[in-house]
Structure formats: structure tokens, C-alpha cells
Scaffold this active site. Sequence first.
Site, PDB file in Angstrom:
ATOM      1  N   SER A 164      -9.697   1.423   2.765  1.00 23.64           N
ATOM      2  CA  SER A 164      -8.842   2.204   1.900  1.00 23.64           C
ATOM      3  C   SER A 164      -7.761   1.391   1.189  1.00 23.64           C
ATOM      4  CB  SER A 164      -8.177   3.312   2.718  1.00 23.64           C
ATOM      5  OG  SER A 164      -7.357   2.752   3.722  1.00 23.64           O
ATOM      6  N   LYS A 176       0.868  -1.178   0.000  1.00 21.89           N
ATOM      7  CA  LYS A 176       0.000   0.000   0.000  1.00 21.89           C
ATOM      8  C   LYS A 176       0.904   1.228   0.000  1.00 21.89           C
ATOM      9  CE  LYS A 176      -3.944   1.815   2.660  1.00 21.89           C
ATOM     10  NZ  LYS A 176      -4.817   1.552   3.816  1.00 21.89           N
ATOM     11  N   SER A 229      -9.863  -1.002   6.957  1.00 18.46           N
ATOM     12  CA  SER A 229      -9.293  -0.858   5.613  1.00 18.46           C
ATOM     13  C   SER A 229      -8.538  -2.045   5.051  1.00 18.46           C
ATOM     14  CB  SER A 229      -8.376   0.357   5.565  1.00 18.46           C
ATOM     15  OG  SER A 229      -9.148   1.506   5.437  1.00 18.46           O
TER      16      SER A 229
END
Length: 512
Positions: A175, A100, A199
Site C-alpha cells: 500500500s 505516507k 506494504s
Amino acid sequence: MYLHELTIQQAKKGLEIKDFSSVDLVNAMLDRIEKLDGDIGAYISVDADGARKAALEADQRISNKEHLLLKDECSSNNNKTDRKINALCYPLLGIPVALKDLLCTRGLKTTCASKILENFVPQYDATVVSMLKNAGAVIIGKTNLDEFAMGSSTENSGFHITRNPWNRDYVPGGSSGGSAAAVSAQMCTAALGTDTGGSIRQPASHCGVVGIKPTYGRVSRYGLVSYASSLDQIGPITRDVTDAAIMLNVICGHDPLDSTSANVEVPDFTAALTQFETDSLKGMRAGIPKEFLSLKGLDPDVEQAFNNAKKTLEKLGVEMVEVSLPQTDYAVAAYYVIAPSEASSNLARFDGVRYGLRDTEANDLIDMYKKTKSKGFGAEVQRRIITGTYALSAGYYDAYYGRATKVRAMIRDDFTRAFESCDIIISPVAPTPAFKIGENIDDPLTMYLTDIFTLSTNMAGLPGISVPCGFSSKELPIGLQIMANRFDEMAIIRAGYGLEHTLGIKQKFPDI
Ligand code: GLN
């Protein structure tokens, strides 16, 4: 099977017997990214050259039989018979992993999906990144997210949206939507995400992959760009539970560079799985929070998948007990005061002075701050900074931030009480399967409410997993959330593994 479809365990086996090389594996992923990612948008940047170079080094090590080395003999070259994964020196040798883009990578852009950090290149690796590299992993690229991890759909990225590989009209969740989509669309073997209020688990659920949010303190946050420091945790997103256990073993452990890192022993999370029998879960007690299931707005397909998962666990000998989490109604409100408050403080550092974007047309310092932040931060991040600043300001602190922290303490107490009568707690991950792109983006409240099942776990600091457990009538994946007491990741991994193997839906791929 194609190389891009393999799990970590399968890829390791193939690499070991020289069926293919790490360079082949990396090239397969890069081809796949080339072909699909223009449409899916899982990556912000791909490090093709770096990945090929690391893969070559991994292949060299495999030729030298270094994949057999145990931790305490990394520099010597003798093969022992104890080949437990967490005893290996290079448990991820040659495996392509995506990160990420909120995790600092030395020499590789780390944007947090924000214009304010569009060209930011860190000078050091996050601890988890060093751990992955030390374990032999090949870093293939950085994945898309909601800007600074604020969101539930990856539509808040400052650069582009990510589409759900199962149906491109739908969001992948967020996310960590880029990481979940990259694993689901087989554009990497495994990935790391972060979870502040859901997330990792929610995008894993929406994309039909496995995601673990570890106990707060289990994984070092050093080098993770902070969103809400008291809630953030880094965790794996993988094709199956065993892969998640392997990744978790690599990234867990005490780190003196993170003052909230816990100095507790890390068990071999994979050991319980290699010895798993059909009666292994017998006697385990699963709590079902009565407040969760009486919630308005629970999608019937999610309810059905949940009930099916529950029955499957029951067949495996898990006993169901009702538990109560009375503060459930207040969890979303409390979270959306605490997280923005911490964010408003954490994001104050992006002021155009030290690094990142700086507006050059400003008249004076204050004007420069204003213009830099207005141009650099997207609408949702600005909303959170304003909410958080307000909640922390003199005169409002007690009424908002102070009260929210009291609710948080009560949520923690609720879980402590619940875990007196059960070993794990199960629930849906999200009230609905993935929603359509654009459906909730103009309605922050509806978007916030979709986090109802996941964010209490962060408020209490507990571990949670999302394991695929069914599909909606529109063929969108649905996950089951399994939570456990602090540092009992083993329980969620064992229960998740039992479910995965009995349901038999692991390794179902989107048709792309
Ligand atoms: N959706 C939640 C939020 O926007 C959780 C995000 C996360 O876990 N990073 O805050």
C-alpha cells in the site's frame, strides 16, 4: 547529476560543501513534482510553503555549522572528529522526505487516502515525524496509499491511483505505492512507508528502490493510524541501502507513548557499511525456504532474478542452506483473518461523531453511523470491516480468529526453527513483477495471494528488506527479500548492501 537524483549521503555532502542549498534541493523536488506528479500521482498533498520554510532554517543551521554537532552537544558549538552518522545531532539536515499519508502530521492533512478523513488535520506529529524533524529533515508532502493501507497496488486509494514510474500502465505496488513511486521518480530524496503484510517491501520491489520493514516494536507506532496493530511497522523507502540505514537510525528507538515499542539498543546501522569489504559476508548462512520456490505461479523473470541474486551472494561467500517453513500454505488465509479482524476494531472509531466525515441527512444516530461509513469507506475497506467483524463475532471467533492466531504462532515457530541453521532467509518479494493497472482490482483473492512471500514476516514480527536485484523482460524492476531474526536488521542491511554493490544496479533510474 541532478539535485533530484541524489542519495541522502550525496545530498548531505553537497549541502556541507555549499555546492547547493537545502532550498535548491527542495525547489528541485517541487519542480519535479509539478512536472511529473499530475501523471504519476504519488502525492496526496504537497507542503511547498512548509518545505521551503524548513529548508531555509536548515540552510541557516548549515551556515552555523550545526550539521557537525554531535548528539550530546546540540546546544553547544564545538566540532569533534567522530562524525558517525548516528552520532550526529542533525543527520538529515536539509533533506527532503515524503511521508505516507497514514502518519499524523501536526497542522498538515492526514487522510489515510480515505474520504472519511479527507479534511482531517491532526493536532500532533507521529513520533517518527518528530524524530525526522528533530534530525533536520524537510517534510515535503504526504504520499498516496491504498485506503488505510489495505491493498497491494495503491488502486484502493479513495482519491486517485498512483502509476509505476517505470511504466505508467503498471501499478507501483502497495500500500505504500505513493512513497515508493515518489522515491523512484525522484520527487523526494527518501520516504517513509508502513508495512502490515508487505506494504513497504512489495512497492519498493515494484519501483526499483530499497525498503525496510523493521522488527515489530523497533519503531514507534505512536501517531500511525492503525490498520492491524499487531502487525503494523513503519520503515524507510530509499534509493539505496545506506540511505535506508541512515533513515532507520533516525526513526528507531524506544517510545513510552507506544506500549508495544521495544526498549532495546539501536546499533549504528551504517557502521558495518562504511567498513564493508568484499569478504565481509563470508560465513553468513542464507536459508532458502523450499516451500517458497515450489509455489505455483512464480513468474520466470522473478525466478531468474532470484537465482541471479542468490549466485551473487554465493560469490560474496554466503553459504546457501535449505530451510522449511511448513505453514506457508496457510499464511495468506491466516493473515486475511487476523488483519481484517484488527482493522474492524481499529476502524470503529471513524463513526462520524468525533472527527472526520459526518453524514448530515441521517434520521437518527444509527442511520448516521450507517450513512457516514457507507459514504466514507471504499469497497475494500468495507469488505475488510465486514470480514473482520464476522471473524470476531460470537460463535465464529474460535473457528476463524482463534484458529488464525494458532497458525500465526506456528508460523513464528517455523521461523525460530529455520533461524537455527541460518542467519538470513532470502526469497522473492512478490511472485510477479508489477502487474497492470486494473488487472487484479476486481479479484480480491488474486490480489491477496500476491502477498504470499511478505506477510509471514509480519506474522512473526521479523525484519525484512527489499533490494533491487534485476529487471523483467518488460523492463520492470524486481527486488530480493532478505529476512532476519528479531532485531537483527544489521544482517539484512549488510547482506542487502553486499548485493547492491556487487550487482551494480543501484541508481538506475526510470526513463521519465
Ligand atoms: N496487501 C496487504 C493487505 O492488503 C498488506 C498491506 C500492508 O502491508 N499495509 O493487507
